[in-house]
Design an enzyme around this catalytic site. Structure first.
Site, short mmCIF file in Angstrom:
data_model
loop_
_atom_site.label_atom_id
_atom_site.label_comp_id
_atom_site.label_asym_id
_atom_site.label_seq_id
_atom_site.Cartn_x
_atom_site.Cartn_y
_atom_site.Cartn_z
N ARG A 183 -18.13 37.30 -7.15
CA ARG A 183 -19.47 36.83 -7.62
C ARG A 183 -19.20 36.71 -9.28
O ARG A 183 -18.68 37.57 -9.66
CB ARG A 183 -20.91 37.68 -7.39
CG ARG A 183 -21.04 37.81 -5.88
CD ARG A 183 -22.09 38.72 -5.72
NE ARG A 183 -22.02 40.00 -6.13
CZ ARG A 183 -22.62 41.01 -5.87
NH1 ARG A 183 -24.13 40.46 -5.05
NH2 ARG A 183 -22.70 42.26 -6.06
N GLU A 185 -33.12 46.28 -2.20
CA GLU A 185 -32.17 45.91 -1.07
C GLU A 185 -33.21 45.05 0.02
O GLU A 185 -34.26 45.72 0.56
CB GLU A 185 -31.27 46.66 -0.27
CG GLU A 185 -30.39 47.22 -1.32
CD GLU A 185 -29.42 46.05 -1.94
OE1 GLU A 185 -28.99 45.22 -1.07
OE2 GLU A 185 -28.86 46.23 -2.92
N ARG A 223 -24.31 37.23 -9.88
CA ARG A 223 -24.94 38.42 -10.16
C ARG A 223 -25.44 38.87 -11.31
O ARG A 223 -24.50 38.54 -12.58
CB ARG A 223 -23.93 39.63 -9.54
CG ARG A 223 -24.51 40.89 -9.72
CD ARG A 223 -25.54 41.30 -8.65
NE ARG A 223 -25.72 42.66 -8.18
CZ ARG A 223 -26.55 43.59 -8.93
NH1 ARG A 223 -26.84 43.28 -9.83
NH2 ARG A 223 -26.38 44.79 -8.28
#
Length: 455
Positions: A300, A258, A250
């Site tokens: 992540r 989104e 990320r």
């Protein structure tokens, strides 16, 4: 006897020239885009029958074809295809391989039809003239201009830089292109070769400064980790290989729309942001630097990302208008300020998604200038055709207007089949992110709102 042969040959050539003009001027009576085809036997055969006057014969053929080519090149409303163009120059250069200009002219014009065939013709020129810098120079230009392939452009400019007579910009461009794709050692090698060979003090000073700047970039890579991007999930999340393991990463301080938002407008913006990230990162090596918190709650990796040429991607995607500065969590104070400033600038200048409704409208022949940006492509939809899981909206099959809009199977749910079929033969505008796929400019269409019918 020889005089008789010359007279007979000249008469034949004059008749051939008249016939050639007639044939080249003919139009097909079917279809909306006339195509002209020219058949010639091989240059070796024509060389034999020209009884020593091959240069004259070749020049005549070349002149007649170029007159026709030039006559129609700028007629935008009548779209022409030149499938015979490579064959013509192949024949002419077989007949007279000493004519450098025929190779160069052929290379330039054939690039408008098929860049690979242009390279074939120019490589043939290099074989006959191994020390002539303009041939590899033009191949390098084609890679840069038509294919957006900086690495191969750099390689051919480097070849040209080793040949006598080349201007100083040739090694300079080779070094620049190598630098732009992160090949710093190769860039230094080319620049050093010229620096050590030239006696021009001004050029030596300029090239020395270029070398020093690249050496600084090499120093900057030493505190970063080089990884390979194998997947792009959305505008701010990518998949990398780190220490032989697949990892999700990320981008710190970055938040793109989104993809799966219920609102179509937001979802479309998210998908275009994903395309932007894929355009710059997919299947490429990048440099990363992990943040103080190395992972988030989804396991992540949290990281700063640099392209191979050390463009800071976290800031770049915000600056170009495909993401917001995400300052909810603490991170490097200097970066945070830069990200906020970058977002402000993107909004003010209506870059990327901030200017989605206010973008350039262009025709397919101009697409090379705006790769990697949001545009409206205006063209006549020649054909709607499904191949596998992709539906293609093809442009007219013109050498100057090759383009395709594509709809993937995952997005078919948003489209009525009758709507897509109704596009055939219509003038349309397709709104989206412009990229290359197999050397063809392409826009992916996710929703019908991206297509505007003009007829």
């Amino acid at each position: 006897m020889k005089k008789f042969i010359i007279i007979a040959l000249t008469t034949t050539l004059i008749i051939s020239a008249v016939f050639l003009n007639i044939e080249l001027g003919k139009k097909k009576t079917f279809g909306k885009s006339p195509e002209v085809f020219l058949y010639l036997p091989s240059g070796k055969y024509l060389d034999f029958i020209s009884v020593g006057y091959n240069s004259f014969f070749g020049d005549l053929l070349l002149a007649q074809a170029l007159i026709y080519f030039g006559r129609h090149y700028y007629e935008q409303e009548r779209q022409f295809s030149y499938p015979w163009l490579y064959h013509l120059f192949d024949v002419v250069t077989d007949m007279d391989p000493h004519n450098k200009e025929a190779f160069l002219m052929g290379g330039r014009l054939t690039a408008l039809v098929d860049v690979e065939k242009s390279a074939t013709l120019l490589l043939k020129g290099m074989k006959h003239h191994p020390n002539y810098w303009k041939f590899p120079h033009l191949i390098g230009y084609n890679y840069f201009y038509y294919l957006d392939d900086y690495y191969n452009a750099a390689k051919y400019y480097e070849i040209a830089s080793k040949m006598p007579g080349h201007p100083p910009y040739v090694p300079s461009l080779s070094g620049k292109f190598y630098r732009d794709v992160g090949k710093f050692e190769e860039a230094i090698r080319v620049l050093k070769n010229f620096y050590e060979s030239t006696e021009d003090e001004r050029l030596r000073r300029d090239f020395k400064e270029d070398i020093e700047r690249i050496q600084e970039l090499i120093e900057e890579t030493k505190d970063k980790i080089k990884v390979f991007v194998e997947k792009v999930y959305d505008g701010d999340t990518i998949g990398i290989i780190l220490n032989g393991k697949d990892e999700k990463l990320r981008l710190i301080g970055v938040n793109s729309p989104e993809i799966f938002d219920e609102k179509e407008e937001v979802s479309l913006m998210g998908k275009i942001a994903e395309e932007f990230t894929a355009f710059h990162l997919q299947n490429k090596n990048i440099y990363i630097k992990l943040g103080k918190e190395k992972r988030d709650s989804y396991d992540r990796l949290l990281a700063y990302v640099w392209l191979e040429n050390l463009t800071f991607f976290n800031e770049f995607i915000i600056e170009q208008g495909y993401a917001n500065a995400f300052t909810k969590y603490p991170f490097n104070i200097e970066y945070k300020k830069n990200f906020i400033d970058a977002e402000k600038k993107a909004k003010e200048e209506k870059r990327g998604l901030w200017g989605f409704e206010d973008v350039v409208t262009l025709k397919p022949q101009d697409s090379v200038f705006l790769l990697g940006r949001i545009v409206k492509m205006k063209y006549r939809c020649h054909k709607v055709s499904k191949h596998g899981y992709i539906t293609y909206l093809y442009s007219d099959p013109s050498y100057r207007a090759k383009f395709q809009a594509v709809i993937f199977e995952d997005d078919f749910i948003h489209f009525m089949e009758d709507f897509l079929k109704s596009l055939e033969g219509k003038n349309i505008k397709v709104h989206g992110f412009l990229k290359f796929y197999k050397n063809i400019p392409q826009i992916r269409v996710f929703y019908p709102s991206q297509i505007e019918i003009e007829d």
